[in-house]
Motif scaffolding. Structure first.
Motif, PDB file in Angstrom:
ATOM      1  N   LEU A  76       0.783  -1.587   0.204  1.00  8.84           N
ATOM      2  CA  LEU A  76      -0.168   0.426  -0.134  1.00  8.84           C
ATOM      3  C   LEU A  76       0.698   1.472   0.467  1.00  8.84           C
ATOM      4  CD1 LEU A  76      -2.448  -1.073   2.764  1.00  8.84           C
ATOM      5  CD2 LEU A  76      -3.114  -1.154  -0.011  1.00  8.84           C
ATOM      6  N   ARG A  90      -5.158  -0.732  -3.085  1.00  6.35           N
ATOM      7  CA  ARG A  90      -5.953  -1.701  -2.055  1.00  6.35           C
ATOM      8  C   ARG A  90      -6.001  -2.811  -3.612  1.00  6.35           C
ATOM      9  NH1 ARG A  90      -6.091  -1.742   2.780  1.00  6.35           N
ATOM     10  NH2 ARG A  90      -6.277   0.496   3.261  1.00  6.35           N
ATOM     11  N   THR A  93      -3.542  -4.118  -4.863  1.00  2.63           N
ATOM     12  CA  THR A  93      -2.322  -4.818  -3.902  1.00  2.63           C
ATOM     13  C   THR A  93      -2.573  -6.322  -3.584  1.00  2.63           C
ATOM     14  OG1 THR A  93      -1.582  -2.494  -2.553  1.00  2.63           O
ATOM     15  CG2 THR A  93      -1.628  -5.041  -1.120  1.00  2.63           C
TER      16      THR A  93
END
Length: 300
Positions: A76, A90, A93
């Protein structure tokens, strides 16, 4: 090093990911790159081998992972550095943690990761910005054999997806395994460039070894085959060869025509270690020598 394009011999365009002409680099009075020309196709692995280590590392030999935070937090953080929105960061990730098999460890401090996990996380962090070119410096340093092969698989997947990998490594088997093309640096210049097989063919010493248990068969084979090196004690013959299928068939055909059968046949071909030692002249082992300069020029 801009992305450009060129036309192949069949008329179809082929993109070039890295193009450099007359590249020079010095550290004080020490010149480590002395007019290097590079042209690397997109979606390929290019390996640069050399004794002076004058390469650029983006994903470096030593991990850039912050061990004080979790793997997910490392990812992040990288997303923030690339100015991705919270939602996009997000999403990316989560995808990369899944792709690199790090989901279960994502909430754990990176300091608890094994060497292989840290290297996977390191490369995953590099991919947050969706780069089309990745410079990898010693990507498998300190990894066990299983982790090395896992990392090789990851690199192959990246290339399959169109990513170009510029690889610097001292593990010559790694270059042999991964690289589409290899360049060997010596004294700041490219001594040779080509595929692994092309480079291996420029080094003398390849041969086929035939071993016999019957002295009569050994003597007959020595008579039938020309240019052999005999080992009368071991009942073995060595025939200079590049290990090609055509040469092997020729040897076996001559033996078959004479009704001779060898008990054991092995093919010995030079490896990239032999190529590196021959081109750089850094080998201290007896029995090996550098290639003559005209041979080096012919493969550049």
């Amino acid at each position: 090093m801009p992305t450009s394009s060129r036309t192949q011999g069949d008329g179809h365009p082929s993109s070039v990911a890295v193009s450099a002409v007359g590249l020079r680099k010095s550290y004080g009075d020490k010149t480590v790159l002395d007019g290097i020309d590079l042209r690397i196709p997109a979606g390929s692995v290019f390996a640069l081998l050399g004794p002076n280590g004058a390469a650029i590392g983006v994903t470096g030999q030593f991990s850039a992972v912050d061990g004080l935070i979790t793997g997910e937090e490392n990812m992040l953080l990288m997303a923030d550095l690339h100015h991705l929105s919270k939602g996009e960061g997000r999403r990316v990730t989560a995808e990369l943690l899944e792709r690199f098999d790090l989901v279960e460890a994502a909430k754990k401090p990176a300091s608890t990761y094994s060497g292989g996990m840290k290297r996977r996380l390191d490369i995953a962090m590099t991919l947050v910005g969706s780069p089309r070119i990745i410079f990898l410096d010693e990507p498998t340093t300190g990894l066990d054999p299983r982790s090395r092969h896992t990392m090789w698989g990851i690199i192959r997947e990246l290339v399959t997806g169109g990513v170009t990998v510029f690889l610097t490594t001292q593990y010559l088997d790694e270059a042999d395994e991964l690289a589409d093309r290899i360049a060997v640096l010596n004294d700041g210049r490219i001594a040779a460039e080509g595929t692994a097989d092309e480079l291996k063919r420029i080094v003398p010493g390849g041969h086929v070894r035939l071993r016999f248990t019957a002295p009569a068969a050994y003597q007959s084979a020595a008579t039938v085959l020309r240019g052999v090196t005999r080992d009368d004690e071991a009942l073995s013959l060595s025939i200079p060869s590049d290990g090609s299928q055509r040469e092997l068939r020729s040897i076996l055909d001559r033996l078959d025509s004479a009704g001779i059968e060898a008990d054991e046949l092995t093919v010995h071909t030079p490896d990239l270690d032999d190529v590196f030692f021959a081109l750089t002249g850094t080998d201290t082992q007896p029995g090996r020598s550098s290639l003559p300069s005209q041979t080096k020029e012919s493969v550049r």
